[in-house]
Design a protein around this motif. Structure first.
Motif, PDB file in Angstrom:
ATOM      1  N   GLU A   1      33.291   2.610 -42.941  1.00 36.56           N
ATOM      2  CA  GLU A   1      33.855   1.351 -43.095  1.00 36.56           C
ATOM      3  C   GLU A   1      34.423   1.135 -42.179  1.00 36.56           C
ATOM      4  O   GLU A   1      33.978  -0.175 -41.891  1.00 36.56           O
ATOM      5  CB  GLU A   1      34.336   0.910 -44.571  1.00 36.56           C
ATOM      6  N   GLN A   2      35.532   1.592 -41.776  1.00 35.92           N
ATOM      7  CA  GLN A   2      36.088   1.608 -40.609  1.00 35.92           C
ATOM      8  C   GLN A   2      35.393   1.662 -39.583  1.00 35.92           C
ATOM      9  O   GLN A   2      35.644   0.008 -38.736  1.00 35.92           O
ATOM     10  CB  GLN A   2      37.624   2.665 -41.149  1.00 35.92           C
TER      11      GLN A   2
ATOM     12  N   THR B   1      38.052  -3.114 -43.833  1.00 28.70           N
ATOM     13  CA  THR B   1      39.056  -2.512 -43.900  1.00 28.70           C
ATOM     14  C   THR B   1      39.421  -1.556 -45.617  1.00 28.70           C
ATOM     15  O   THR B   1      39.031  -2.708 -46.698  1.00 28.70           O
ATOM     16  CB  THR B   1      40.464  -3.854 -44.662  1.00 28.70           C
ATOM     17  N   ALA B   2      39.405  -0.759 -45.141  1.00 27.11           N
ATOM     18  CA  ALA B   2      39.357   0.534 -46.283  1.00 27.11           C
ATOM     19  C   ALA B   2      40.785   0.771 -47.206  1.00 27.11           C
ATOM     20  O   ALA B   2      41.960   0.825 -45.654  1.00 27.11           O
ATOM     21  CB  ALA B   2      38.938   1.438 -46.018  1.00 27.11           C
ATOM     22  N   LEU B   3      41.328   0.751 -48.574  1.00 27.16           N
ATOM     23  CA  LEU B   3      42.116   0.921 -48.539  1.00 27.16           C
ATOM     24  C   LEU B   3      42.449   1.908 -49.312  1.00 27.16           C
ATOM     25  O   LEU B   3      43.672   2.319 -50.236  1.00 27.16           O
ATOM     26  CB  LEU B   3      42.445  -0.043 -50.185  1.00 27.16           C
ATOM     27  N   GLY B   4      41.899   3.203 -49.174  1.00 29.10           N
ATOM     28  CA  GLY B   4      41.839   4.398 -49.420  1.00 29.10           C
ATOM     29  C   GLY B   4      40.995   5.167 -50.888  1.00 29.10           C
ATOM     30  O   GLY B   4      41.169   4.055 -51.097  1.00 29.10           O
ATOM     31  N   ILE B   5      40.779   6.103 -50.788  1.00 28.75           N
ATOM     32  CA  ILE B   5      40.145   6.851 -52.628  1.00 28.75           C
ATOM     33  C   ILE B   5      42.001   7.170 -53.125  1.00 28.75           C
ATOM     34  O   ILE B   5      42.300   7.878 -52.740  1.00 28.75           O
ATOM     35  CB  ILE B   5      39.855   8.033 -51.876  1.00 28.75           C
TER      36      ILE B   5
ATOM     37  N   ALA C   1      39.548   9.410 -63.147  1.00 29.07           N
ATOM     38  CA  ALA C   1      38.751   8.926 -61.935  1.00 29.07           C
ATOM     39  C   ALA C   1      39.203   9.209 -61.038  1.00 29.07           C
ATOM     40  O   ALA C   1      40.624   9.547 -60.510  1.00 29.07           O
ATOM     41  CB  ALA C   1      38.348   7.947 -62.827  1.00 29.07           C
ATOM     42  N   THR C   2      38.435   9.018 -59.360  1.00 29.79           N
ATOM     43  CA  THR C   2      38.347   8.398 -58.351  1.00 29.79           C
ATOM     44  C   THR C   2      38.446   6.639 -58.147  1.00 29.79           C
ATOM     45  O   THR C   2      36.944   6.883 -58.482  1.00 29.79           O
ATOM     46  CB  THR C   2      38.470   9.630 -57.140  1.00 29.79           C
ATOM     47  N   ALA C   3      38.567   6.637 -57.517  1.00 35.09           N
ATOM     48  CA  ALA C   3      37.749   5.088 -56.960  1.00 35.09           C
ATOM     49  C   ALA C   3      38.212   4.921 -55.375  1.00 35.09           C
ATOM     50  O   ALA C   3      39.407   5.447 -54.804  1.00 35.09           O
ATOM     51  CB  ALA C   3      38.179   4.197 -58.047  1.00 35.09           C
ATOM     52  N   SER C   4      37.447   3.970 -54.430  1.00 37.87           N
ATOM     53  CA  SER C   4      37.577   4.262 -53.024  1.00 37.87           C
ATOM     54  C   SER C   4      37.180   3.012 -52.585  1.00 37.87           C
ATOM     55  O   SER C   4      36.101   1.889 -53.720  1.00 37.87           O
ATOM     56  CB  SER C   4      36.674   4.952 -51.983  1.00 37.87           C
ATOM     57  N   PHE C   5      38.587   2.354 -52.821  1.00 34.76           N
ATOM     58  CA  PHE C   5      38.719   0.953 -52.235  1.00 34.76           C
ATOM     59  C   PHE C   5      38.072  -0.009 -50.678  1.00 34.76           C
ATOM     60  O   PHE C   5      39.001   0.248 -49.615  1.00 34.76           O
ATOM     61  CB  PHE C   5      39.632   0.051 -52.750  1.00 34.76           C
ATOM     62  N   ILE C   6      37.785  -0.850 -51.537  1.00 33.46           N
ATOM     63  CA  ILE C   6      37.813  -1.786 -49.743  1.00 33.46           C
ATOM     64  C   ILE C   6      37.897  -3.369 -49.546  1.00 33.46           C
ATOM     65  O   ILE C   6      37.490  -3.700 -51.031  1.00 33.46           O
ATOM     66  CB  ILE C   6      36.124  -1.450 -49.879  1.00 33.46           C
ATOM     67  N   GLN C   7      38.441  -3.644 -48.714  1.00 39.31           N
ATOM     68  CA  GLN C   7      39.126  -5.119 -49.055  1.00 39.31           C
ATOM     69  C   GLN C   7      37.626  -5.857 -48.625  1.00 39.31           C
ATOM     70  O   GLN C   7      36.927  -6.196 -47.014  1.00 39.31           O
ATOM     71  CB  GLN C   7      40.396  -5.169 -47.963  1.00 39.31           C
ATOM     72  N   VAL C   8      37.294  -6.773 -49.473  1.00 41.78           N
ATOM     73  CA  VAL C   8      36.219  -7.945 -48.577  1.00 41.78           C
ATOM     74  C   VAL C   8      37.054  -9.293 -48.224  1.00 41.78           C
ATOM     75  O   VAL C   8      37.343 -10.026 -49.781  1.00 41.78           O
ATOM     76  CB  VAL C   8      35.045  -8.079 -49.270  1.00 41.78           C
ATOM     77  N   THR C   9      36.697  -9.961 -47.135  1.00 39.02           N
ATOM     78  CA  THR C   9      37.258 -11.422 -47.058  1.00 39.02           C
ATOM     79  C   THR C   9      36.405 -12.198 -47.063  1.00 39.02           C
ATOM     80  O   THR C   9      35.495 -12.283 -46.437  1.00 39.02           O
ATOM     81  CB  THR C   9      37.758 -11.280 -45.944  1.00 39.02           C
ATOM     82  N   ARG C  10      36.213 -13.147 -48.796  1.00 38.92           N
ATOM     83  CA  ARG C  10      35.290 -14.169 -48.186  1.00 38.92           C
ATOM     84  C   ARG C  10      35.727 -15.640 -48.502  1.00 38.92           C
ATOM     85  O   ARG C  10      37.116 -15.329 -49.080  1.00 38.92           O
ATOM     86  CB  ARG C  10      34.076 -14.047 -49.023  1.00 38.92           C
ATOM     87  N   ARG C  11      35.076 -16.489 -48.538  1.00 40.87           N
ATOM     88  CA  ARG C  11      35.677 -17.958 -48.347  1.00 40.87           C
ATOM     89  C   ARG C  11      36.006 -18.050 -50.077  1.00 40.87           C
ATOM     90  O   ARG C  11      35.164 -17.901 -50.499  1.00 40.87           O
ATOM     91  CB  ARG C  11      34.950 -19.330 -47.603  1.00 40.87           C
ATOM     92  N   LEU C  12      37.239 -18.379 -50.421  1.00 40.41           N
ATOM     93  CA  LEU C  12      37.493 -18.288 -52.079  1.00 40.41           C
ATOM     94  C   LEU C  12      37.802 -17.656 -52.633  1.00 40.41           C
ATOM     95  O   LEU C  12      38.167 -17.125 -53.032  1.00 40.41           O
ATOM     96  CB  LEU C  12      36.520 -19.306 -52.071  1.00 40.41           C
ATOM     97  N   ARG C  13      37.444 -15.857 -51.823  1.00 40.95           N
ATOM     98  CA  ARG C  13      37.270 -15.012 -52.951  1.00 40.95           C
ATOM     99  C   ARG C  13      37.824 -13.776 -52.241  1.00 40.95           C
ATOM    100  O   ARG C  13      36.998 -12.819 -52.103  1.00 40.95           O
ATOM    101  CB  ARG C  13      35.987 -15.203 -54.289  1.00 40.95           C
TER     102      ARG C  13
ATOM    103  N   VAL D   1      38.657  -6.752 -54.064  1.00 44.13           N
ATOM    104  CA  VAL D   1      38.868  -5.635 -53.508  1.00 44.13           C
ATOM    105  C   VAL D   1      37.913  -4.861 -54.404  1.00 44.13           C
ATOM    106  O   VAL D   1      37.631  -5.340 -54.850  1.00 44.13           O
ATOM    107  CB  VAL D   1      39.974  -4.991 -53.619  1.00 44.13           C
ATOM    108  N   VAL D   2      37.020  -4.091 -53.423  1.00 47.04           N
ATOM    109  CA  VAL D   2      36.045  -3.699 -54.299  1.00 47.04           C
ATOM    110  C   VAL D   2      35.474  -2.187 -53.792  1.00 47.04           C
ATOM    111  O   VAL D   2      36.009  -1.323 -52.716  1.00 47.04           O
ATOM    112  CB  VAL D   2      34.704  -4.453 -52.990  1.00 47.04           C
TER     113      VAL D   2
END
Length: 365
Positions: A40-41, A46-50, A62-74, A77-78
């Motif tokens: 992703e990097q 933009t990876a926000l870490g695991i 649990a663990t979760a890997s977060f990716i920041q997604v920039t889209r118009r209006l919304r 973090v996914v």
């Protein structure tokens, strides 16, 4: 009443691998690994870490890997194909995780997402929506632990007949060496991907996406191609992680279908994956309520296994309930082609202005 929060901490590679090693029975999707973070990097995302989430006793839930997604209006973090559960995935545990994640990103000054998106097995507050679905909900999984003979016998008769017909028609499958991946993909395979996308009505990534995948994740991939008379007809890329493989990307020409090349290609791929120690191969999404467009690929995939696995649906966890509702309503109206009233347009404009000014204050119901 609010669920109890979990403690959360970011993991480095060593920390993640220690958790994974302690739970060899857990299937960890490759999208939830440090390898995928690097991919992703490399794409410029933009990876926000695991992150690890632990209960009051200190056990990782649990663990979760977060990716920041920039889209118009919304902005969002996914969590792609996750989170990964190491503890019991009860409704109460899921709610505790969602409440913790919501608090985590409300309090994080570096991001201001409209929502966090993740898979939820038991729909309940604070999960809602989603504004759009983000992952398939059902897939076919092929058991690779049986013998080759038993595996072939487990296929539907149509698949076995198609494999034999492809062999009679002179189709051959080549396992492409890693040093040739980029040149073969750009010259032979990406044109097939474009043809596949146009024929089947979807939009593929551009070539650089696949080239980055092949470069960064090379240790976790295989590339196999079906040829006839020296011409490429069908190809696929698989991923592998901890003995679990996935039929990830593929393309085929119309000629490939005529000579049943995809059947022989997938059969030879199963043989390679099995020999490499993989115990299962996921064939990715099939048709479901939210993904009716997968009906065509479902027919093909069902030929290889009757094992249908249900994948938890993705939901949104709003960080600001009022803003999320306003944006969701606006987007729904746009998709439906609804003509908004003057007052509705004003409310929509107010939302857009608020987002442009910095998306307002954090928090909200």
């Amino acid at each position: 009443m609010s669920a109890a929060h979990l403690t959360h901490s970011v993991l480095d590679r060593a920390g993640f691998e220690a958790i994974a090693a302690a739970h060899p029975e857990v299937v960890i999707p490759i999208e939830q690994t440090p390898d995928w973070v690097e991919f992703e990097q490399a794409l410029g995302r933009t990876a926000l870490g695991i992150w690890a989430y632990a209960d009051t006793g200190g056990s990782v839930v649990a663990t979760a890997s977060f990716i920041q997604v920039t889209r118009r209006l919304r902005d969002s973090v996914v969590v792609v194909n996750g989170p990964v559960w190491f503890g019991d995935r009860t409704p109460a545990a899921e709610r505790a995780l969602m409440e913790t994640v919501r608090r985590q990103f409300r309090e994080d000054p570096s991001v201001d997402p409209l929502y966090v998106r993740m898979q939820v097995a038991t729909p309940q507050p604070p999960a809602t929506g989603p504004i759009e679905h983000g992952w398939y909900e059902r897939e076919i999984v092929v058991d690779l632990t049986m013998s080759e003979a038993a595996l072939l016998k487990s296929f539907r008769p149509n698949a076995r007949n198609s494999i034999r017909r492809a062999q009679r028609d002179g189709v051959e499958v080549r396992h492409i060496p890693r040093e040739e991946w980029i040149s073969v993909f750009t010259s032979e395979l990406f044109p097939i991907m474009r043809e596949t996308a146009e024929r089947d009505g979807f939009q593929s990534f551009d070539s650089s996406y696949y080239e980055t995948l092949l470069t960064v994740l090379g240790d976790r991939l295989r590339m196999l191609v079906a040829y006839r008379d020296g011409q490429p007809l069908s190809w696929l890329i698989t991923t592998e992680y901890r003995g679990y493989s996935v039929y990830y990307f593929a393309g085929s020409t119309q000629e490939a279908r005529r000579v049943f090349a995809p059947y022989l290609l997938l059969w030879e791929t199963f043989r390679v994956l099995r020999s490499a120690g993989n115990t299962a191969c996921g064939l990715t999404g099939i048709v479901s309520e939210n993904y009716p467009g997968l009906a065509n690929v479902t027919t093909f995939k069902r030929n290889f296994s009757r094992n249908v696995v249900v994948v938890p649906t993705t939901y949104d966890i709003p960080l600001d309930g009022a803003r999320y509702t306003a944006v969701a309503s606006l987007l729904q109206a746009r998709r439906a082609g609804t003509v908004l009233t003057t007052s509705a347009r004003r409310r929509a404009s107010s939302v857009v202005d608020r987002l442009r000014r910095g998306r307002g204050s954090k928090g909200g119901a």
